[in-house]
Scaffold this motif. Structure first.
Motif, PDB file in Angstrom:
ATOM      1  N   ASP A 375     -11.333  -9.376   9.900  1.00 10.71           N
ATOM      2  CA  ASP A 375     -11.573  -7.941  10.017  1.00 10.71           C
ATOM      3  C   ASP A 375     -11.597  -7.277   8.642  1.00 10.71           C
ATOM      4  O   ASP A 375     -12.448  -6.427   8.361  1.00 10.71           O
ATOM      5  CB  ASP A 375     -10.493  -7.290  10.885  1.00 10.71           C
ATOM      6  CG  ASP A 375     -10.484  -7.832  12.305  1.00 10.71           C
ATOM      7  OD1 ASP A 375     -11.561  -8.226  12.792  1.00 10.71           O
ATOM      8  OD2 ASP A 375      -9.407  -7.870  12.924  1.00 10.71           O
ATOM      9  N   PHE A 376     -10.681  -7.683   7.787  1.00  8.26           N
ATOM     10  CA  PHE A 376     -10.583  -7.075   6.455  1.00  8.26           C
ATOM     11  C   PHE A 376     -11.674  -7.600   5.524  1.00  8.26           C
ATOM     12  O   PHE A 376     -12.243  -6.842   4.734  1.00  8.26           O
ATOM     13  CB  PHE A 376      -9.192  -7.330   5.873  1.00  8.26           C
ATOM     14  CG  PHE A 376      -8.096  -6.629   6.610  1.00  8.26           C
ATOM     15  CD1 PHE A 376      -7.814  -5.289   6.365  1.00  8.26           C
ATOM     16  CD2 PHE A 376      -7.353  -7.291   7.581  1.00  8.26           C
ATOM     17  CE1 PHE A 376      -6.806  -4.629   7.062  1.00  8.26           C
ATOM     18  CE2 PHE A 376      -6.350  -6.642   8.273  1.00  8.26           C
ATOM     19  CZ  PHE A 376      -6.073  -5.309   8.021  1.00  8.26           C
ATOM     20  N   ILE A 377     -11.949  -8.904   5.585  1.00  7.15           N
ATOM     21  CA  ILE A 377     -13.010  -9.446   4.738  1.00  7.15           C
ATOM     22  C   ILE A 377     -14.340  -8.788   5.078  1.00  7.15           C
ATOM     23  O   ILE A 377     -15.110  -8.399   4.187  1.00  7.15           O
ATOM     24  CB  ILE A 377     -13.102 -10.980   4.899  1.00  7.15           C
ATOM     25  CG1 ILE A 377     -11.825 -11.648   4.374  1.00  7.15           C
ATOM     26  CG2 ILE A 377     -14.321 -11.528   4.161  1.00  7.15           C
ATOM     27  CD1 ILE A 377     -11.817 -13.160   4.514  1.00  7.15           C
ATOM     28  N   HIS A 378     -14.617  -8.630   6.348  1.00  6.25           N
ATOM     29  CA  HIS A 378     -15.879  -8.009   6.758  1.00  6.25           C
ATOM     30  C   HIS A 378     -15.939  -6.539   6.358  1.00  6.25           C
ATOM     31  O   HIS A 378     -17.019  -6.018   6.030  1.00  6.25           O
ATOM     32  CB  HIS A 378     -16.059  -8.147   8.272  1.00  6.25           C
ATOM     33  CG  HIS A 378     -17.354  -7.590   8.768  1.00  6.25           C
ATOM     34  ND1 HIS A 378     -17.479  -6.275   9.202  1.00  6.25           N
ATOM     35  CD2 HIS A 378     -18.578  -8.152   8.905  1.00  6.25           C
ATOM     36  CE1 HIS A 378     -18.721  -6.053   9.579  1.00  6.25           C
ATOM     37  NE2 HIS A 378     -19.409  -7.181   9.418  1.00  6.25           N
ATOM     38  N   ALA A 379     -14.787  -5.857   6.373  1.00  2.00           N
ATOM     39  CA  ALA A 379     -14.766  -4.447   5.986  1.00  2.00           C
ATOM     40  C   ALA A 379     -15.211  -4.264   4.544  1.00  2.00           C
ATOM     41  O   ALA A 379     -15.870  -3.265   4.209  1.00  2.00           O
ATOM     42  CB  ALA A 379     -13.364  -3.876   6.190  1.00  2.00           C
ATOM     43  N   PHE A 380     -14.876  -5.197   3.680  1.00  2.00           N
ATOM     44  CA  PHE A 380     -15.251  -5.110   2.266  1.00  2.00           C
ATOM     45  C   PHE A 380     -16.575  -5.813   1.977  1.00  2.00           C
ATOM     46  O   PHE A 380     -17.331  -5.381   1.106  1.00  2.00           O
ATOM     47  CB  PHE A 380     -14.156  -5.728   1.389  1.00  2.00           C
ATOM     48  CG  PHE A 380     -12.829  -5.034   1.511  1.00  2.00           C
ATOM     49  CD1 PHE A 380     -12.685  -3.705   1.135  1.00  2.00           C
ATOM     50  CD2 PHE A 380     -11.729  -5.695   2.014  1.00  2.00           C
ATOM     51  CE1 PHE A 380     -11.466  -3.058   1.251  1.00  2.00           C
ATOM     52  CE2 PHE A 380     -10.514  -5.061   2.135  1.00  2.00           C
ATOM     53  CZ  PHE A 380     -10.367  -3.739   1.748  1.00  2.00           C
ATOM     54  N   VAL A 457     -12.896 -23.850  18.173  1.00  2.00           N
ATOM     55  CA  VAL A 457     -13.745 -22.864  18.836  1.00  2.00           C
ATOM     56  C   VAL A 457     -13.022 -21.536  19.025  1.00  2.00           C
ATOM     57  O   VAL A 457     -13.651 -20.469  19.008  1.00  2.00           O
ATOM     58  CB  VAL A 457     -14.257 -23.409  20.184  1.00  2.00           C
ATOM     59  CG1 VAL A 457     -13.136 -23.498  21.210  1.00  2.00           C
ATOM     60  CG2 VAL A 457     -15.401 -22.548  20.703  1.00  2.00           C
ATOM     61  N   VAL A 458     -11.703 -21.555  19.181  1.00  2.00           N
ATOM     62  CA  VAL A 458     -10.946 -20.314  19.335  1.00  2.00           C
ATOM     63  C   VAL A 458     -11.094 -19.456  18.081  1.00  2.00           C
ATOM     64  O   VAL A 458     -11.351 -18.246  18.156  1.00  2.00           O
ATOM     65  CB  VAL A 458      -9.460 -20.608  19.614  1.00  2.00           C
ATOM     66  CG1 VAL A 458      -8.666 -19.306  19.747  1.00  2.00           C
ATOM     67  CG2 VAL A 458      -9.310 -21.453  20.869  1.00  2.00           C
ATOM     68  N   TYR A 459     -10.954 -20.085  16.925  1.00  2.00           N
ATOM     69  CA  TYR A 459     -11.082 -19.354  15.663  1.00  2.00           C
ATOM     70  C   TYR A 459     -12.528 -18.945  15.417  1.00  2.00           C
ATOM     71  O   TYR A 459     -12.802 -17.811  14.977  1.00  2.00           O
ATOM     72  CB  TYR A 459     -10.574 -20.211  14.503  1.00  2.00           C
ATOM     73  CG  TYR A 459      -9.171 -20.719  14.695  1.00  2.00           C
ATOM     74  CD1 TYR A 459      -8.084 -19.858  14.675  1.00  2.00           C
ATOM     75  CD2 TYR A 459      -8.922 -22.075  14.918  1.00  2.00           C
ATOM     76  CE1 TYR A 459      -6.792 -20.324  14.854  1.00  2.00           C
ATOM     77  CE2 TYR A 459      -7.635 -22.546  15.105  1.00  2.00           C
ATOM     78  CZ  TYR A 459      -6.574 -21.669  15.073  1.00  2.00           C
ATOM     79  OH  TYR A 459      -5.299 -22.139  15.263  1.00  2.00           O
ATOM     80  N   LEU A 460     -13.453 -19.851  15.672  1.00  2.47           N
ATOM     81  CA  LEU A 460     -14.860 -19.551  15.412  1.00  2.47           C
ATOM     82  C   LEU A 460     -15.334 -18.358  16.237  1.00  2.47           C
ATOM     83  O   LEU A 460     -16.044 -17.475  15.724  1.00  2.47           O
ATOM     84  CB  LEU A 460     -15.718 -20.784  15.713  1.00  2.47           C
ATOM     85  CG  LEU A 460     -17.231 -20.618  15.497  1.00  2.47           C
ATOM     86  CD1 LEU A 460     -17.527 -20.263  14.046  1.00  2.47           C
ATOM     87  CD2 LEU A 460     -17.968 -21.882  15.897  1.00  2.47           C
ATOM     88  N   LEU A 461     -14.963 -18.302  17.490  1.00  4.19           N
ATOM     89  CA  LEU A 461     -15.370 -17.181  18.335  1.00  4.19           C
ATOM     90  C   LEU A 461     -14.818 -15.858  17.805  1.00  4.19           C
ATOM     91  O   LEU A 461     -15.495 -14.823  17.872  1.00  4.19           O
ATOM     92  CB  LEU A 461     -14.901 -17.411  19.776  1.00  4.19           C
ATOM     93  CG  LEU A 461     -15.649 -18.498  20.552  1.00  4.19           C
ATOM     94  CD1 LEU A 461     -14.985 -18.745  21.903  1.00  4.19           C
ATOM     95  CD2 LEU A 461     -17.119 -18.120  20.748  1.00  4.19           C
ATOM     96  N   THR A 465     -16.988 -12.438  16.172  1.00 11.37           N
ATOM     97  CA  THR A 465     -16.907 -11.054  16.637  1.00 11.37           C
ATOM     98  C   THR A 465     -17.194 -10.056  15.518  1.00 11.37           C
ATOM     99  O   THR A 465     -17.491  -8.893  15.789  1.00 11.37           O
ATOM    100  CB  THR A 465     -15.515 -10.747  17.227  1.00 11.37           C
ATOM    101  OG1 THR A 465     -14.512 -10.950  16.225  1.00 11.37           O
ATOM    102  CG2 THR A 465     -15.228 -11.626  18.431  1.00 11.37           C
ATOM    103  N   VAL A 466     -17.101 -10.504  14.255  1.00 12.55           N
ATOM    104  CA  VAL A 466     -17.343  -9.587  13.137  1.00 12.55           C
ATOM    105  C   VAL A 466     -18.492 -10.049  12.239  1.00 12.55           C
ATOM    106  O   VAL A 466     -19.116  -9.227  11.565  1.00 12.55           O
ATOM    107  CB  VAL A 466     -16.062  -9.396  12.283  1.00 12.55           C
ATOM    108  CG1 VAL A 466     -15.017  -8.613  13.055  1.00 12.55           C
ATOM    109  CG2 VAL A 466     -15.488 -10.727  11.829  1.00 12.55           C
TER     110      VAL A 466
END
Length: 560
Positions: A375-380, A457-461, A465-466
Motif C-alpha cells: 500500500d505504501f510502496i504504491h502510494a509513492f 498466492v496469498v501474497y501475490l493476490l 490489489t494495488v
C-alpha cells in the motif's frame, strides 16, 4: 581386653555378648554351638597374652558369615560400585534425552502442540520473546512416528477452511495518517528526465556536517561503515549548487526483487548488478519496508528506534551520484539526454513479511492487517516494477530449515517441526481467516518452520490489489537453474534494459550460481518421503490457485 571372634565387638568381663546373633539365646550351649565349640576358636586377648595366628585367621574367615563383617570389610568396594551405578545412570539419562531430541529412540516420543489463542494480538506490555505463551496445551498429539493419516486429517481441515477473499484497499488519506513523516519527505512527482524515480532535496548542512552521523544502518552494523566512510568523503562533491543553496539528489528504487527467501533471489541479484545500466542499494537486503522502519533488527531482540526514511534513502546515494553525473553531463544539458540507469532493491522479505503491523496500526475486528507494505510502496511509486522468484514450496521450506536451523538438524527433526507447524496453523484456521493467519505475528513466530512463506498466492493476490499484473514478473527457480540465459532475457525485457554485447551477456549468464546449499547441509540428504507427501498435500490447493492466477501450470510443481 576381650573380643568376640565373630564380630570383633569389645566384650566386658563375664559378658555373654547376647547382642551377637551367633551367641545369643536362652538355650545356648558352648559345646553344641558350631561357633563357640572347639579349641581353635578362642577369644583374643590384646593386653598381655600372645595372640595365636590361627585365631587371627579364624577371625578373618568368620567375617564372611556375618553381615556386619561384610560391610566392614567391603566398604571401599561397595562405595565404588554405588558410584559406578550413579555414573551409568547419568550417562543413560543423557543418552535418552539426546536420543529423544534427535529422534533416535526406538519408542515413540510424542510432543504436545499448542492451541492458537483466541486473541491474535499481543498485550501492550508483552515482549516478542513471549509470543509462544499465546499457545496453550492442546489435546491433540502427533507422535514422532510418521503417521501420515493423522497429519492428513489436519491438512484436510486446513483445506476446508481456505477462502481467497479480495482485501479492501485503503485510501491514500488513511495511509498519510499512518506515516505522515514519510509522506513529507518523498514527493509525489519525480524528475522527468530520469528513468529512475529521483528528486532534488535541499541540504541545509555545511562542509563540517556529517550527513550520515545518525544513519541507523551505519550505527548498528560494522559491515557498512566502510561504505558510509566513502560516502562522507565524496558527499560535498556531489551536491548541486543553485542560487546560494545546496541540493542533493535523492532516489528510490525503480524495481524491487520482493521474494521469496531461498528461491534464488541472491543469484538473480548478483547477475543483475553486472548489467551496466543497473545499480543496487549499498546493502543487498535493507529490509526497511518490512522491519527497519518499525525498529526491528532481529525479532528476538525486540524493538529498537525506528529507522527514518532518510536512512533508507541514504542507501541509494552511490547510485544517485552516478545518475547525477549523467543528468549534469554536457550531452544531457544540450540534447536533453535521458538517464537510463535504474536502481534495484532486493529484500526478500518485502513480499510476505507484514508481521509488525499489529504493533503499530489499529487492529481490525477480523484480525487482518488494515495496511500492507505494498500500500505504501504504491502510494509513492505507482509505476514501480516488481520481480518475484519462486520455487516448489516443499523444497523451499526444507532449504529454509537447513539454512536457518542452528543445531541438531536432521530429516527427522524437520518432519517433527513440519507436523507441529501444521497443527498450529490448523488451530488458527479454525477461528480466523486465511489472511489473518498468514499475517499473524504470534502464529508465525510460534511455528518451528516458516510454512506461511510458501503460500505464494496469498501474497501475490494482495499485491495485485494495488499493482497491475503487467508490473509484476513471476519467475521459477527451476527454470532459472536450467536456463539462466532465458530467464535473464526475460528480466532484461521486463525492465526495458538496453542490449548487451556478447561479452557482457556471457559474463552475466555464465557466472557460477550464488548462495547454493552448504556442503554440511547436503550431507543430510533429502527430506523423508512421508514429510514430502505431507507438504505436497498442504501446498496443493495454494499452488492450484497460483497456477490459475498466472495461467501457467508449471506453478503446480507436479514434476518435483
Amino acid at each position: 581386653m576381650r573380643y568376640c571372634i565373630n564380630c570383633c565387638i569389645h566384650l566386658l568381663p563375664n559378658d555373654l555378648h547376647r547382642q551377637c546373633f551367633k551367641c545369643r539365646g536362652p538355650t545356648h550351649n558352648d559345646q553344641k554351638c558350631p561357633v563357640c565349640k572347639g579349641g581353635n576358636k578362642i577369644p583374643l586377648y590384646t593386653d598381655s597374652k600372645q595372640m595365636k595366628l590361627l585365631a587371627v585367621l579364624e577371625v578373618r574367615t568368620d567375617h564372611s558369615e556375618s553381615w556386619n563383617g561384610f560391610f566392614c570389610l567391603r566398604k571401599g568396594k561397595l562405595c565404588s560400585l554405588v558410584f559406578g551405578l550413579i555414573i551409568m545412570t547419568l550417562v543413560m539419562a543423557s543418552y535418552i534425552l539426546t536420543g529423544a531430541k534427535h529422534g533416535l529412540l526406538l519408542i515413540p516420543s510424542p510432543f504436545h502442540y499448542g492451541a492458537f489463542a483466541s486473541n491474535p494480538s499481543l498485550m501492550d506490555n508483552e515482549s516478542l520473546s513471549d509470543v509462544k505463551d499465546h499457545y496453550l496445551p492442546s489435546k491433540m498429539n502427533v507422535s514422532y512416528v510418521k503417521d501420515y493419516p493423522s497429519v492428513k486429517l489436519i491438512i484436510d481441515t486446513i483445506a476446508s477452511k481456505i477462502e481467497f477473499i479480495t482485501r479492501q484497499r485503503p485510501d491514500l488519506e488513511e495511509l498519510k495518517k499512518q506515516e505522515p513523516h514519510m509522506f513529507s519527505v518523498i514527493p509525489n512527482k519525480f524528475l522527468p528526465n530520469s528513468k529512475n524515480p529521483c528528486w532534488y532535496e535541499e541540504y541545509r548542512g555545511n562542509t563540517t556536517t556529517d550527513p550520515y552521523a545518525t544513519n541507523s544502518y551505519a550505527l548498528y552494523s560494522k559491515r557498512f561503515r566502510t561504505i558510509f566512510d566513502y560516502l562522507r568523503k565524496v558527499f560535498w562533491n556531489h551536491l548541486y549548487h543553485y542560487k546560494d543553496k545546496h541540493y542533493r539528489l535523492r532516489c528510490l528504487p525503480h524495481f524491487y526483487i520482493i521474494g521469496q527467501p531461498k528461491c534464488g533471489t541472491t543469484d538473480l541479484y548478483d547477475r543483475l548488478r553486472l548489467h551496466p545500466d543497473v545499480r543496487f542499494s549499498a546493502i543487498k537486503e535493507p529490509h526497511w519496508w518490512t522491519r527497519k522502519r518499525f525498529g526491528i533488527i532481529r525479532l528476538r531482540d525486540g524493538f529498537h528506534d525506528r529507522y527514518p526514511v532518510e536512512d533508507y534513502l541514504d542507501l541509494f546515494d552511490l547510485a544517485a551520484h552516478q545518475i547525477q553525473g549523467v543528468l549534469q553531463s554536457e550531452a544531457a544539458k544540450e540534447r536533453g539526454k535521458m538517464n537510463n540507469i535504474i536502481i534495484g532493491e532486493a529484500s526478500a522479505s518485502t513480499m510476505w513479511d507484514n508481521n509488525a503491523w499489529i504493533f503499530f496500526y489499529d487492529n481490525s475486528s477480523e484480525g487482518e492487517p488494515p495496511f500492507l507494505i505494498q500500500d505504501f510502496i504504491h502510494a509513492f511509486q505507482p509505476k514501480a516494477k516488481l520481480i518475484i522468484m519462486l520455487r516448489d514450496p516443499v523444497e523451499r521450506l526444507y532449504s529454509d530449515y537447513l539454512y536457518f536451523a542452528s543445531a541438531n538438524k536432521s530429516v527427522e527433526d524437520f518432519h517433527e517441526k513440519v507436523a507441529e507447524s501444521l497443527q498450529l496453523f490448523e488451530n488458527c484456521m479454525l477461528d480466523y481467516s486465511l489472511r489473518a493467519c498468514v499475517y499473524n505475528n504470534t502464529l508465525n513466530n510460534a511455528m518451528p518452520v516458516r510454512l506461511q512463506v510458501g503460500l505464494y498466492v496469498v501474497y501475490l493476490l494482495d499485491w495485485l490489489t494495488v499493482f497491475d499484473k503487467e508490473q509484476i514478473l513471476v519467475l521459477r527457480l527451476e527454470d532459472h537453474a536450467s536456463n539462466v540465459k532465458y530467464t535473464m532475457h526475460m528480466v532484461f525485457q521486463f525492465l526495458d534494459l538496453g542490449p548487451l554485447s556478447e561479452k557482457q551477456e556471457a559474463l552475466i549468464t555464465k557466472s557460477p550460481a550464488s548462495n547454493t546449499r552448504r556442503p554440511e547441509d547436503r550431507s543430510l540428504g533429502p527430506m523423508l518421503p512421508t514429510t514430502k507427501a505431507i507438504l505436497k498435500d498442504f501446498y496443493r490447493p495454494f499452488n492450484t490457485k497460483l497456477a490459475q492466477v498466472l495461467f501457467d501450470d508449471a506453478f503446480l510443481w507436479k514434476r518435483t
